[in-house]
Design an enzyme around this catalytic site. Structure first.
Site, PDB file in Angstrom:
ATOM      1  N   CYS A   1       0.864  -1.189   0.000  1.00 38.45           N
ATOM      2  CA  CYS A   1       0.000   0.000   0.000  1.00 38.45           C
ATOM      3  C   CYS A   1       0.896   1.233   0.000  1.00 38.45           C
ATOM      4  O   CYS A   1       2.071   1.152   0.350  1.00 38.45           O
ATOM      5  CB  CYS A   1      -0.875   0.042   1.246  1.00 38.45           C
ATOM      6  SG  CYS A   1      -1.972  -1.352   1.441  1.00 38.45           S
TER       7      CYS A   1
ATOM      8  N   GLU B   1      -9.112   7.564   3.156  1.00 43.25           N
ATOM      9  CA  GLU B   1      -8.485   7.468   1.840  1.00 43.25           C
ATOM     10  C   GLU B   1      -9.462   7.131   0.720  1.00 43.25           C
ATOM     11  O   GLU B   1     -10.371   6.323   0.895  1.00 43.25           O
ATOM     12  CB  GLU B   1      -7.403   6.385   1.850  1.00 43.25           C
ATOM     13  CG  GLU B   1      -6.282   6.672   2.821  1.00 43.25           C
ATOM     14  CD  GLU B   1      -5.208   5.596   2.854  1.00 43.25           C
ATOM     15  OE1 GLU B   1      -4.064   5.953   3.183  1.00 43.25           O
ATOM     16  OE2 GLU B   1      -5.497   4.415   2.559  1.00 43.25           O
TER      17      GLU B   1
END
Length: 181
Positions: free
Chosen positions: A67, A116
């Site tokens: 990520c 996010e």
């Protein structure tokens, strides 16, 4: 701005500035752009990683392969390649979106918030792992179905973003299709 940063987003997902990465992740994290990638090897196994204990958010938690955050002027695909090299020391190919509109907000036990817009990809690993211990403390190659079952049986053992990604029917099906080639 030197060092890694995050691209801040407005509620419609449009860029709205940048902020230093570590300053961005607090108990009141602003919406920002990220990515998440599930990496498979030639045998069809999924790489699951355990986040380093030095990570600010969710230290020591098992998660998907890699990520991160695209940098200003960098495509999401280029960011995935960059972070795959940095965290795992691997080259990847066949980078494919599987959940392009994934968005989430979650708070870790220390009060750090992730907030996010986080497109999810799958990719194929084409080289041996050389794990960066500052990023990854452990890893496991496992069958996709085994991982999906573990996410369902023990979601508390995994990052919330991985659990949420795997709980989406379409994303799960696209991961299965990707893995079957």
């Amino acid at each position: 701005m030197t060092g890694e940063h995050v691209i801040l987003l407005d509620e419609q997902g449009n860029p709205d500035g940048i902020l230093e990465k570590y300053a961005a992740h607090t108990s009141d994290t602003l919406l920002h752009l990220a990515f998440s990638c599930w990496l498979f090897n030639a045998q069809g196994q999924l790489l699951v990683t355990r986040r380093s204990l030095s990570k600010k958010a969710w230290p020591g938690v098992w998660t998907n392969s890699v990520c991160g955050h695209p940098q200003q002027g960098e495509s999401t695909e280029a960011a995935i390649i960059r972070r795959s090299r940095f965290e795992l020391g691997v080259e990847i190919t066949n980078l494919t979106p599987v959940y392009p509109d994934f968005r989430y907000r979650a708070t870790d036990p220390n009060g750090i918030v992730e907030n996010e817009v986080c497109p999810v990809y799958a990719a194929q690993v084409t080289s041996a792992l050389q794990v960066n211990p500052d990023e990854v403390m452990d890893y496991q190659w496992s069958g996709l179905e085994t991982v999906l079952q573990a996410l369902s049986a023990a979601p508390w053992a995994f990052s919330p973003w991985m659990v949420l990604q795997a709980s989406d029917d379409k994303a799960r099906e696209l991961l299965r299709e990707y893995n079957q080639g």
